[in-house]
Enzyme design. Structure first.
Site, PDB file in Angstrom:
ATOM      1  N   ASN A   9       0.939  -1.025  -0.164  1.00  0.00           N
ATOM      2  CA  ASN A   9      -0.064  -0.041  -0.029  1.00  0.00           C
ATOM      3  C   ASN A   9       0.822   1.269  -0.028  1.00  0.00           C
ATOM      4  O   ASN A   9       1.595   1.450   1.083  1.00  0.00           O
ATOM      5  CB  ASN A   9      -0.773  -0.126   1.311  1.00  0.00           C
ATOM      6  CG  ASN A   9      -1.466   1.151   1.589  1.00  0.00           C
ATOM      7  OD1 ASN A   9      -1.717   2.035   0.649  1.00  0.00           O
ATOM      8  ND2 ASN A   9      -2.258   1.434   2.623  1.00  0.00           N
ATOM      9  N   LYS A  11       0.260   4.011  -0.144  1.00  0.00           N
ATOM     10  CA  LYS A  11      -0.513   5.628   0.432  1.00  0.00           C
ATOM     11  C   LYS A  11      -0.456   6.561  -0.563  1.00  0.00           C
ATOM     12  O   LYS A  11      -0.393   6.631  -1.934  1.00  0.00           O
ATOM     13  CB  LYS A  11      -0.113   5.650   1.731  1.00  0.00           C
ATOM     14  CG  LYS A  11      -0.287   4.221   2.509  1.00  0.00           C
ATOM     15  CD  LYS A  11       0.000   4.575   4.175  1.00  0.00           C
ATOM     16  CE  LYS A  11      -0.230   3.085   4.798  1.00  0.00           C
ATOM     17  NZ  LYS A  11      -0.069   3.188   6.107  1.00  0.00           N
ATOM     18  N   HIS A  93      -9.390   1.058   5.338  1.00  0.00           N
ATOM     19  CA  HIS A  93      -7.936   1.230   6.033  1.00  0.00           C
ATOM     20  C   HIS A  93      -8.364   2.300   7.130  1.00  0.00           C
ATOM     21  O   HIS A  93      -9.174   2.898   6.955  1.00  0.00           O
ATOM     22  CB  HIS A  93      -6.941   1.539   5.043  1.00  0.00           C
ATOM     23  CG  HIS A  93      -5.622   1.694   5.427  1.00  0.00           C
ATOM     24  ND1 HIS A  93      -5.393   2.611   6.480  1.00  0.00           N
ATOM     25  CD2 HIS A  93      -4.444   0.937   5.274  1.00  0.00           C
ATOM     26  CE1 HIS A  93      -3.807   2.381   6.787  1.00  0.00           C
ATOM     27  NE2 HIS A  93      -3.607   1.339   6.053  1.00  0.00           N
ATOM     28  N   GLU A  95      -6.724   4.470   8.042  1.00  0.00           N
ATOM     29  CA  GLU A  95      -6.672   5.912   7.694  1.00  0.00           C
ATOM     30  C   GLU A  95      -7.842   6.433   7.112  1.00  0.00           C
ATOM     31  O   GLU A  95      -7.932   7.774   6.939  1.00  0.00           O
ATOM     32  CB  GLU A  95      -5.387   6.138   6.990  1.00  0.00           C
ATOM     33  CG  GLU A  95      -4.017   5.969   7.762  1.00  0.00           C
ATOM     34  CD  GLU A  95      -2.921   5.456   6.948  1.00  0.00           C
ATOM     35  OE1 GLU A  95      -2.606   5.428   5.755  1.00  0.00           O
ATOM     36  OE2 GLU A  95      -1.947   4.898   7.607  1.00  0.00           O
ATOM     37  N   GLU A 163      -4.995  -5.061  10.849  1.00  0.00           N
ATOM     38  CA  GLU A 163      -4.039  -3.978  10.924  1.00  0.00           C
ATOM     39  C   GLU A 163      -4.173  -3.109  12.168  1.00  0.00           C
ATOM     40  O   GLU A 163      -5.146  -2.200  12.269  1.00  0.00           O
ATOM     41  CB  GLU A 163      -4.067  -3.058   9.702  1.00  0.00           C
ATOM     42  CG  GLU A 163      -3.755  -3.602   8.382  1.00  0.00           C
ATOM     43  CD  GLU A 163      -3.131  -2.671   7.594  1.00  0.00           C
ATOM     44  OE1 GLU A 163      -2.253  -2.864   6.918  1.00  0.00           O
ATOM     45  OE2 GLU A 163      -4.023  -1.697   7.316  1.00  0.00           O
ATOM     46  N   GLY A 169       2.925   2.250  10.614  1.00  0.00           N
ATOM     47  CA  GLY A 169       3.979   3.389  10.584  1.00  0.00           C
ATOM     48  C   GLY A 169       4.699   3.467  11.724  1.00  0.00           C
ATOM     49  O   GLY A 169       5.467   4.527  11.710  1.00  0.00           O
ATOM     50  N   SER A 209       3.840  -2.212  10.173  1.00  0.00           N
ATOM     51  CA  SER A 209       5.238  -2.161  10.363  1.00  0.00           C
ATOM     52  C   SER A 209       5.899  -3.736  10.076  1.00  0.00           C
ATOM     53  O   SER A 209       6.867  -3.999  10.785  1.00  0.00           O
ATOM     54  CB  SER A 209       5.567  -1.828  11.901  1.00  0.00           C
ATOM     55  OG  SER A 209       5.304  -0.690  12.348  1.00  0.00           O
TER      56      SER A 209
HETATM   57  P1  PGA Z   1       3.123   0.230   7.488  1.00  0.00           P
HETATM   58  O1  PGA Z   1       1.545   0.471   7.092  1.00  0.00           O
HETATM   59  O2  PGA Z   1       3.776  -1.176   7.156  1.00  0.00           O
HETATM   60  O3  PGA Z   1       3.934   1.312   7.106  1.00  0.00           O
HETATM   61  O4  PGA Z   1       3.229   0.025   9.107  1.00  0.00           O
HETATM   62  C1  PGA Z   1       0.814  -0.699   7.090  1.00  0.00           C
HETATM   63  C2  PGA Z   1      -0.464  -0.237   6.351  1.00  0.00           C
HETATM   64  O5  PGA Z   1      -1.036   0.771   6.717  1.00  0.00           O
HETATM   65  O6  PGA Z   1      -1.158  -0.921   5.409  1.00  0.00           O
END
Ligand code: PGA
Length: 249
Positions: A9, A11, A93, A95, A163, A169, A209
């Protein structure tokens, strides 16, 4: 047997130059034993799909609208993603749930639109740190699962990504036991709702992560069928070892 899936992803990252990462990634994995998916930002989807057409890397969207067309300024429909060359789309997601106030019913409608338009819906679920610390994780995941997953799913058109919000992140990862507990719970719930055939064939991804140095141990957890990777999917040099770890799992 479930075919494993390494999904990236991007983003809101990446411009035209980032397309070179896709070709490099496809070059590293000409005949992988797992599925590989990259979800770039919407303006790159069509070019990304063309750039790696015929390769082992599939392209997906990061969100879609529940309607197929209409007066929805700034939105992109599942049909448009499909037309641009996407084969999957991430919905729900955190976010989007947190930053855009998406509720379970919104996510469910988006997932339904995705599936009706021939896309794989990757539905994200995850608890906040406060919910984890209050020992509410399974309640939260159970509620998101029943509220966000539409009825028309099969083992082929649904992927669930667990997640934890606090792991995205941050460099923080749940213990392997915590990951296993949630994945086993999701599997059992899917089997109960959709029957063993469908429930056992839906792929369950862990996200938050995931890096080259922790991927192998996460992929060894039962009911982890791959990963949804953010930061470490941006560069082929980082994502490729994660794919290799999944192939070896
Ligand atoms: P990350 O994000 O691997 O940067 O922690 C995962 C995600 O939001 O799908």
């Amino acid at each position: 047997m479930r075919r494993k899936l390494a999904a990236g992803n991007w983003k809101m990252n990446g411009s035209s130059e980032a397309l070179a990462e896709l070709s490099e990634l496809a070059g590293h994995h000409p005949a992988p034993s797992v599925d590989i998916l990259i979800c770039p930002p919407a303006p790159l989807i069509h070019r990304a799909a063309q750039a790696i057409s015929g390769s082992s890397v599939a392209i997906g969207g990061q969100d879609c609208h529940a309607q197929s067309a209409g007066a929805h300024t700034g939105d992109v429909s599942a049909a448009m993603l499909k037309d641009a060359g996407a084969t999957a789309v991430i919905v729900g997601h955190s976010e989007r749930r947190v930053g855009h106030d998406e509720r379970n019913e919104d996510v469910r409608a988006k997932a339904r639109a995705a599936i009706e338009n021939g896309l794989i819906a990757i539905i994200c679920l995850g608890e906040s740190l406060a919910q984890r610390e209050a020992a509410n994780t399974l309640d939260i995941i159970g509620g998101q699962l029943s509220g966000s997953v539409p009825d028309l799913v099969t083992g082929e058109n649904l992927v669930i990504a667990y997640e934890p919000i606090w792991a995205i992140g941050t460099g923080k990862v749940p213990t392997l036991a915590q990951i296993g507990e949630v994945h086993d719970f999701i599997r059992a719930r899917l089997e109960r709702r959709f029957g063993a055939g469908v429930g056992r064939s839906v792929r369950l991804l862990y996200g938050g992560s995931v890096k080259p140095d922790n991927a192998s141990e996460i992929f060894a957890v039962p009911n982890v069928d791959g990963a949804l990777v953010g930061g470490a999917s941006l560069k082929a040099a980082d994502f490729s070892p994660i794919i290799s770890a999944l192939e070896a799992a």
